[in-house]
Structures are given as structure tokens and as C-alpha cells.
Design a protein around this motif. Sequence first.
Motif, PDB file in Angstrom:
ATOM      1  N   GLY A   1       0.959  -1.170  -0.029  1.00 52.07           N
ATOM      2  CA  GLY A   1      -0.164  -0.013  -0.041  1.00 52.07           C
ATOM      3  C   GLY A   1       0.703   1.323   0.041  1.00 52.07           C
ATOM      4  O   GLY A   1       0.486   2.089  -0.767  1.00 52.07           O
ATOM      5  N   ASP A   2       1.844   1.520   0.849  1.00 49.59           N
ATOM      6  CA  ASP A   2       2.817   2.614   0.717  1.00 49.59           C
ATOM      7  C   ASP A   2       3.428   2.615  -0.403  1.00 49.59           C
ATOM      8  O   ASP A   2       3.647   3.724  -0.946  1.00 49.59           O
ATOM      9  CB  ASP A   2       3.679   2.383   2.071  1.00 49.59           C
ATOM     10  N   SER A   3       3.959   1.389  -1.062  1.00 51.58           N
ATOM     11  CA  SER A   3       4.640   1.418  -2.211  1.00 51.58           C
ATOM     12  C   SER A   3       3.864   2.198  -3.563  1.00 51.58           C
ATOM     13  O   SER A   3       4.221   3.066  -4.240  1.00 51.58           O
ATOM     14  CB  SER A   3       5.167   0.188  -2.691  1.00 51.58           C
ATOM     15  N   PHE A   4       2.596   1.505  -3.575  1.00 50.21           N
ATOM     16  CA  PHE A   4       1.629   1.920  -4.659  1.00 50.21           C
ATOM     17  C   PHE A   4       1.192   3.730  -4.418  1.00 50.21           C
ATOM     18  O   PHE A   4       0.923   4.370  -5.349  1.00 50.21           O
ATOM     19  CB  PHE A   4       0.482   1.141  -4.668  1.00 50.21           C
ATOM     20  N   GLY A   5       1.255   3.907  -2.910  1.00 50.36           N
ATOM     21  CA  GLY A   5       0.925   5.280  -2.794  1.00 50.36           C
ATOM     22  C   GLY A   5       2.038   6.250  -3.368  1.00 50.36           C
ATOM     23  O   GLY A   5       1.811   7.316  -3.949  1.00 50.36           O
ATOM     24  N   ALA A   6       3.113   5.913  -3.161  1.00 46.60           N
ATOM     25  CA  ALA A   6       4.466   6.695  -3.761  1.00 46.60           C
ATOM     26  C   ALA A   6       4.206   6.672  -5.327  1.00 46.60           C
ATOM     27  O   ALA A   6       4.548   7.830  -5.909  1.00 46.60           O
ATOM     28  CB  ALA A   6       5.881   5.885  -3.411  1.00 46.60           C
ATOM     29  N   GLY A   7       3.996   5.706  -5.823  1.00 46.47           N
ATOM     30  CA  GLY A   7       3.735   5.595  -7.233  1.00 46.47           C
ATOM     31  C   GLY A   7       2.673   6.571  -7.667  1.00 46.47           C
ATOM     32  O   GLY A   7       2.955   7.417  -8.663  1.00 46.47           O
TER      33      GLY A   7
END
Length: 476
Positions: A429-435
Motif C-alpha cells: 500500500g505504501d509503495s503504490f501510494g508513492a507511485g
Amino acid sequence: MGKLTSCLRRSALTLCIVAGVVIGISLGIILRAVRGKEKFTQREVVYYKFLGDMFLRTLKALILPLIVSSLVTAIGSLDLSISGKIGSRALLYYMLTTVCAVTQGIILVSAIGPGRGANLDVSEECKSKPGLTIDTLMDLVRNVFPPNLVGATMQGTQTMLIDPKNETINIEEYEMKVGLVEGMNLMGLVMFATVLGITLGKLGPKGKPLLDFFAALSEAMMILTSKVVLFSPIAICSLVTAQLLEIKEIGSVFSNLGWYFGTVLTGLMIHGFVVVPLIYFVITKKSPFTFIVNMTQAIATAFGTASSSATLPVTINCLEEKNHVDPHVSRFVLPIGATINMDGTALYLPVGAIYIAQLCGMKLSIGNLIAISLISTTTSIGAAGIPQIGMVIMITVLNSVGLPTDFVAYIMPVDWLLERFRTAVNIMGDSFGAGCVQHLSRDELAGLSSKSNPLDAFEKTPREEDNDVNFSDTKI
């Protein structure tokens, strides 16, 4: 050999919890076999449950200062002026995914019903009381605005309908009595902590002394709770043994537990591999599967360590080197996510609470479900850095809707494994948020000075599944 020793040291608590579960189940089965058909008396069960009960009482005592101080600190420390629209977009994304996770959990557990059909002897506190949905909703609003903050730490407002014992009278004609009931009014305290945190953040330097007080209190409570949680293996063994001695049929309980595990795991997989990637695809029009493949190392590290803090350096490396996310985004968005974004826990809390309600035959109204969703969303913000924090917050959610807290023994046997899946979903979730933020902030990033370091504004706050892991042990 050194790496093996380090790994065993980091996983010591998890291994002890698994041992506690195995010993508790074995002890319960052996004692039932020795006793035969004769039931255990209530006094005997109390003896076996005593250590677990002391553990739960201690956790309940820590809930109030832990939740309030964590919320005030997390919200008051967010200075969005540092990166303006970038920070706002990150917060909106995290709130969206958290709400999706809570809603998804409620829908799944209500549809599958993993706790239905359990053959348990339930207490009076589990029995459903006559009531209307509108009364529950009004009580929810009343509790959000308590007339006395000190009183809110001990009592909440509840509408009670007095049954006239006349079958011809409609329930809407029952006499209403709005009074106080024993139990912490968490909704009111969460509202106060949220507003106070926002106010302190806006006060700037003037509010810093009080914000520093709550930050110190939060850190102290996290350390204290971490020490208490070290006794969880013994407590879990005690609670599991006692619950097995109380139930009529062990087979049905294990069957329900399997359905519960499958429900949570299904929800996490759907959220991590369908919902969040779909949001990413809609925003960026890029393939989420390529993004996931590039994050494989971070996801595997999260699952293996059950620690988002240990995974953070690996996550940053995967985002910047493989998915080509700007460092200004990755090093700004990820610390925010480590503070307020816990999709895995947000999904797990309502599933666990409703599963326990199903186990003891309590029918939850729409108002109860709304209360569970709000409590799950708010309490999953800011409460971080403690091993097994999901169990602590679960007790809070159970208290909020009047469910017996000792029923957490029915989910503890598999919680240690679900914790690892929750951590992996949190990292995704954090990673996709950064994307997503990277794509939406292209213009701002073009004009952002390369000398600025958004990471300095936020402390690396580990998440609820974090065990005691040293950052220095994890290398990129």
C-alpha cells in the motif's frame, strides 16, 4: 551463523507466541481427555485463565494513554506546508485505501460468516438487547461529543429500551432511557485527540511544548506496552487453554478458526493484489503487475521479518532503483505511511470483531458496524512501534461495541501468521501510494529543489506489526 542468530533474536517473540499457542492447545486437549465427559467447573476455568486475564487487564489500562498520545503526536506532527500538494495527495490516498480496507473487511466477514454455527456457552454480555438502528447511530454521535472528557475515560452514552413485556406493543413504542454505561468512550477521546493534534500543528512553535509532551508520553507508552507484550506467550497459553476447557465441541471451534483465517487472508489478498493495484492503474495508466514484480524483494522482506521498519530501507531502494520513483516522493511519502497508513490492520480489525460477535451469537446493527468501522479507522492511525499491536487495538474495538475481550483467545492462535501478511500488504500500500503521488505530482517535482529533503520533517515511525528490529541489521 551470525545471520541465523540475528534472525532468531528478531523472531524470538513470534516463536514464543507460536510455542504458547501449541502448548495451550495441547494442554487443553490433554486436560479434556483426562477429565472425560465431566465438565470443568467455572472456578477451575478461572484458575487456568488467571494469567491471561491479568495480561488483558494490563493491556486495557494502557489503551487510553497509548491511543490518545499516539493520535495527538501523529496528527500534530504532520506539517503539510513542507511539500504542499505532495503531502496532501499522500494523505488523501492513505485515507482512501484505509476506508476501502475497513469496508472490504466488513463486507467479507458479513458475507462469509466464519463465526456462525459455533457451539459456545456465551455469557449475558453477548446476548443482543432490544434496540433500533437509529438509536445506535444517535448514541454514536452523542459519544463523539462527550460532555465530560474525564467521564469519557470511564463511561459512554447508550440508549436503552425498557421492554414492557407486552407482545402487542411495537418496539418503537418502548420507553427510552438515555443513560451512561460502564466502559471507555473511545469515540469521544479519539475526536478530542484528533482536534487537539490539528490545533497543536497549526499553533507551530507555541504548540511545540505540549506536542513534545504527547510525543514523549507516546514513546513511553510504546516502550511500556512493548515490555508488557513480552508476556503474551504465557498469557496466550493461559487463555487458549481456558477457552478450550469451556467449549463443548473443539472441532467446531477449529473449523470456525480456519474460516476466520481464510476470510482475513482473502481480504488481504484482494486488497493487496486487486484494490490497491486498481487504484494505481486508474491514476497512472501503468501496469501494476510490473510495479509489484519490482517490489518483490521488499514484500518478501516484510513477510519474513513481520517488520515494516526493517523493510523500509529495502522498500525505498526498490522504489527508487527499480520503479524509478523520485527520492523526494519516496522519502517523504513512506514515513507518512509508516505513521498513518495501516491497511492490513484496518481490514483485520473489523473482521476480527465481527467474527467474535458471530461466535457468541450477538447480532450487530448497522450502527454497530459503523462504530466498528470508525474505531478501526481511527485507532489504526498513529499507534505504531509495538509488537502485536493489532491485538491491543482489537481489545479496544471489542470494548467499543460491548463484546467480551477474553474472546480474543479465539483469534490468537493464527494472529502471528496473519501479522506477516498484514505487514506485506502495508508495504504494498505504501509503495503504490508513492507511485500514485509521483504521477500526480509531476509538475511540483519539476520545480522542487534537489537540495530539499522532505524526510527530515517526519520521524521513521514503525508500524503495528513491527518487532524489536534494529535498522542497522537491515542492509540494502
